[in-house]
Write a protein that holds these residues in place. Structure first.
Motif, PDB file in Angstrom:
ATOM      1  N   ASN A  60     -51.941  47.569   6.700  1.00  0.00           N
ATOM      2  CA  ASN A  60     -50.777  47.929   5.893  1.00  0.00           C
ATOM      3  C   ASN A  60     -49.979  46.684   5.487  1.00  0.00           C
ATOM      4  O   ASN A  60     -49.165  46.174   6.261  1.00  0.00           O
ATOM      5  CB  ASN A  60     -49.882  48.903   6.663  1.00  0.00           C
ATOM      6  N   PRO A  61     -50.222  46.174   4.260  1.00  0.00           N
ATOM      7  CA  PRO A  61     -49.543  44.940   3.835  1.00  0.00           C
ATOM      8  C   PRO A  61     -48.017  45.075   3.844  1.00  0.00           C
ATOM      9  O   PRO A  61     -47.315  44.087   4.063  1.00  0.00           O
ATOM     10  CB  PRO A  61     -50.077  44.702   2.415  1.00  0.00           C
ATOM     11  N   GLY A  62     -47.518  46.295   3.651  1.00  0.00           N
ATOM     12  CA  GLY A  62     -46.066  46.515   3.633  1.00  0.00           C
ATOM     13  C   GLY A  62     -45.401  46.080   4.934  1.00  0.00           C
ATOM     14  O   GLY A  62     -44.259  45.606   4.940  1.00  0.00           O
ATOM     15  N   ASP A  63     -46.138  46.216   6.058  1.00  0.00           N
ATOM     16  CA  ASP A  63     -45.573  45.785   7.346  1.00  0.00           C
ATOM     17  C   ASP A  63     -45.276  44.293   7.334  1.00  0.00           C
ATOM     18  O   ASP A  63     -44.232  43.860   7.819  1.00  0.00           O
ATOM     19  CB  ASP A  63     -46.560  46.067   8.489  1.00  0.00           C
ATOM     20  N   TYR A  64     -46.205  43.517   6.793  1.00  0.00           N
ATOM     21  CA  TYR A  64     -46.030  42.056   6.751  1.00  0.00           C
ATOM     22  C   TYR A  64     -44.888  41.700   5.802  1.00  0.00           C
ATOM     23  O   TYR A  64     -44.079  40.815   6.073  1.00  0.00           O
ATOM     24  CB  TYR A  64     -47.325  41.380   6.293  1.00  0.00           C
ATOM     25  N   TYR A  65     -44.841  42.397   4.683  1.00  0.00           N
ATOM     26  CA  TYR A  65     -43.803  42.188   3.674  1.00  0.00           C
ATOM     27  C   TYR A  65     -42.409  42.426   4.267  1.00  0.00           C
ATOM     28  O   TYR A  65     -41.495  41.617   4.101  1.00  0.00           O
ATOM     29  CB  TYR A  65     -44.073  43.138   2.508  1.00  0.00           C
ATOM     30  N   ARG A  66     -42.266  43.496   5.011  1.00  0.00           N
ATOM     31  CA  ARG A  66     -40.954  43.837   5.560  1.00  0.00           C
ATOM     32  C   ARG A  66     -40.548  42.942   6.726  1.00  0.00           C
ATOM     33  O   ARG A  66     -39.377  42.647   6.914  1.00  0.00           O
ATOM     34  CB  ARG A  66     -40.936  45.313   5.999  1.00  0.00           C
ATOM     35  N   LYS A  67     -41.547  42.492   7.503  1.00  0.00           N
ATOM     36  CA  LYS A  67     -41.216  41.767   8.738  1.00  0.00           C
ATOM     37  C   LYS A  67     -41.009  40.272   8.540  1.00  0.00           C
ATOM     38  O   LYS A  67     -40.492  39.598   9.430  1.00  0.00           O
ATOM     39  CB  LYS A  67     -42.334  41.972   9.774  1.00  0.00           C
ATOM     40  N   ASP A  68     -41.453  39.731   7.402  1.00  0.00           N
ATOM     41  CA  ASP A  68     -41.416  38.272   7.225  1.00  0.00           C
ATOM     42  C   ASP A  68     -40.494  37.925   6.046  1.00  0.00           C
ATOM     43  O   ASP A  68     -40.879  38.031   4.887  1.00  0.00           O
ATOM     44  CB  ASP A  68     -42.846  37.759   6.966  1.00  0.00           C
ATOM     45  N   PRO A  69     -39.252  37.494   6.349  1.00  0.00           N
ATOM     46  CA  PRO A  69     -38.269  37.281   5.275  1.00  0.00           C
ATOM     47  C   PRO A  69     -38.711  36.241   4.236  1.00  0.00           C
ATOM     48  O   PRO A  69     -38.439  36.432   3.042  1.00  0.00           O
ATOM     49  CB  PRO A  69     -37.024  36.788   6.026  1.00  0.00           C
ATOM     50  N   GLU A  70     -39.399  35.181   4.669  1.00  0.00           N
ATOM     51  CA  GLU A  70     -39.834  34.174   3.681  1.00  0.00           C
ATOM     52  C   GLU A  70     -40.906  34.731   2.743  1.00  0.00           C
ATOM     53  O   GLU A  70     -40.910  34.451   1.539  1.00  0.00           O
ATOM     54  CB  GLU A  70     -40.379  32.924   4.395  1.00  0.00           C
ATOM     55  N   LEU A  71     -41.802  35.514   3.318  1.00  0.00           N
ATOM     56  CA  LEU A  71     -42.852  36.146   2.504  1.00  0.00           C
ATOM     57  C   LEU A  71     -42.232  37.146   1.531  1.00  0.00           C
ATOM     58  O   LEU A  71     -42.567  37.175   0.338  1.00  0.00           O
ATOM     59  CB  LEU A  71     -43.856  36.852   3.430  1.00  0.00           C
ATOM     60  N   LYS A  72     -41.305  37.949   2.033  1.00  0.00           N
ATOM     61  CA  LYS A  72     -40.648  38.952   1.192  1.00  0.00           C
ATOM     62  C   LYS A  72     -39.918  38.288   0.028  1.00  0.00           C
ATOM     63  O   LYS A  72     -40.011  38.717  -1.125  1.00  0.00           O
ATOM     64  CB  LYS A  72     -39.673  39.785   2.032  1.00  0.00           C
ATOM     65  N   LYS A  73     -39.213  37.206   0.340  1.00  0.00           N
ATOM     66  CA  LYS A  73     -38.466  36.518  -0.706  1.00  0.00           C
ATOM     67  C   LYS A  73     -39.390  35.984  -1.797  1.00  0.00           C
ATOM     68  O   LYS A  73     -39.136  36.159  -2.990  1.00  0.00           O
ATOM     69  CB  LYS A  73     -37.648  35.374  -0.085  1.00  0.00           C
ATOM     70  N   ALA A  74     -40.490  35.349  -1.381  1.00  0.00           N
ATOM     71  CA  ALA A  74     -41.440  34.787  -2.358  1.00  0.00           C
ATOM     72  C   ALA A  74     -42.027  35.898  -3.235  1.00  0.00           C
ATOM     73  O   ALA A  74     -42.114  35.766  -4.463  1.00  0.00           O
ATOM     74  CB  ALA A  74     -42.551  34.029  -1.635  1.00  0.00           C
ATOM     75  N   LEU A  75     -42.404  37.001  -2.596  1.00  0.00           N
ATOM     76  CA  LEU A  75     -43.008  38.103  -3.361  1.00  0.00           C
ATOM     77  C   LEU A  75     -42.002  38.746  -4.303  1.00  0.00           C
ATOM     78  O   LEU A  75     -42.331  39.107  -5.439  1.00  0.00           O
ATOM     79  CB  LEU A  75     -43.594  39.140  -2.399  1.00  0.00           C
ATOM     80  N   ASP A  76     -40.773  38.871  -3.845  1.00  0.00           N
ATOM     81  CA  ASP A  76     -39.748  39.481  -4.704  1.00  0.00           C
ATOM     82  C   ASP A  76     -39.410  38.589  -5.899  1.00  0.00           C
ATOM     83  O   ASP A  76     -39.094  39.077  -6.983  1.00  0.00           O
ATOM     84  CB  ASP A  76     -38.491  39.806  -3.892  1.00  0.00           C
TER      85      ASP A  76
END
Ligand SMILES: *Cc1c(COP(=O)(O)O)cnc(C)c1O
Length: 255
Positions: free
Chosen positions: A150-166
């Motif tokens: 579930n890629p969404g788990d990684y997206y939600r748990k990792d603020p740097e990753l989330k920021k880059a993707l957003d």
């Protein structure tokens, strides 16, 4: 994943312009088949990121991004010998890299790579401690897929990753067309992230930090570089043609 790392470096520098990092010029070379929409869009993204960063005086002394148009052997002849680091980061089991990594190692670059393709054979030759290995191995990739990734788990748990993707999703690099890169975000977060990019991201970032630490020690970097080049003998075409002749074509060399 490479451009996600670049965006992460960019964000760290924007948050802290005095950040003490090794300056980097990240060079991309590659082509997309005409009908491969997502690959085309990723190339567009790399170019948009490059335009944003290379024109930002707050970061462009420490970080530059270049996409070489029309990558070909003549360009490879110039770029490969000049490179310090070869990024061979395909998902384990997809075996995306076979020979590019050999050309780099032979010419003195160190490899940052997954346990995939010829990275594994190169690691066996140069030694695990002289190559930056990170990420899931092929077996774990299979297992993760079976268990339900579930890629969404990684997206939600990792603020740097989330920021880059957003930033990709909401048009940070293309303010005139804010939804341009939505298909990339969708592919990674809504559509299952087939290549498990999000699962390898954090390990990749950590391995890149390790690269930066070793690069600051020229003696150690040079030692590893020499060992890489010196141990590339196995990949000579003489050996591989001879092996084909014996195992596949069943022909004997002329005396
Ligand atoms: C070596 C090379 C490739 C193939 O690289 P792989 O790492 O084996 O995928 C493709 N294009 C050019 C121009 C090359 O020099």
């Amino acid at each position: 994943m490479n451009i996600l790392h670049v965006i992460t470096l960019y964000n760290r520098l924007k948050d802290n312009p005095d950040l003490d990092v090794v300056p980097r010029a990240v060079i991309f070379g590659g082509k997309a088949a005409p009908g491969y929409f997502l690959a085309k869009l990723i190339i567009k993204l790399i170019n948009s990121v490059a335009e944003t960063m290379n024109n930002d005086p707050e970061v462009n002394e420490k970080l530059k991004v270049i996409f070489l148009p029309n990558y070909c052997v003549s360009q490879a002849e110039k770029v490969i010998p000049a490179a310090d680091l070869s990024e061979q980061i395909s998902t384990a089991g997809t075996e995306a890299s076979g020979t590019g990594n050999m050309k780099f190692a032979l010419n003195g670059a160190l490899i940052i790579g997954t346990l995939d393709g010829a990275n594994i054979e190169i690691m066996e030759e140069v030694g695990r401690e002289n190559i930056f290995i990170f990420g899931l191995d092929a077996e774990t990739v299979e297992k993760l897929r079976e268990e339900g990734y579930n890629p969404g788990d990684y997206y939600r748990k990792d603020p740097e990753l989330k920021k880059a993707l957003d930033m990709i999703r909401f048009g940070n690099f293309t303010p005139d067309e804010p939804d341009l890169f939505k298909p990339i975000w969708d592919k990674l977060i809504m559509d299952g992230d087939k290549y498990l990019v999000l699962a390898d991201y954090r390990q990749f970032i950590n391995a890149q930090e390790q690269v930066g630490r070793v690069y600051r020690n020229p003696k150690e970097w040079t030692r590893r570089s020499i060992l890489n080049t010196a141990n590339m003998g196995k990949f000579s075409s003489d050996r591989s043609v001879l092996e084909y002749a014996r195992k596949i074509w069943d022909v004997k060399p002329l005396e």
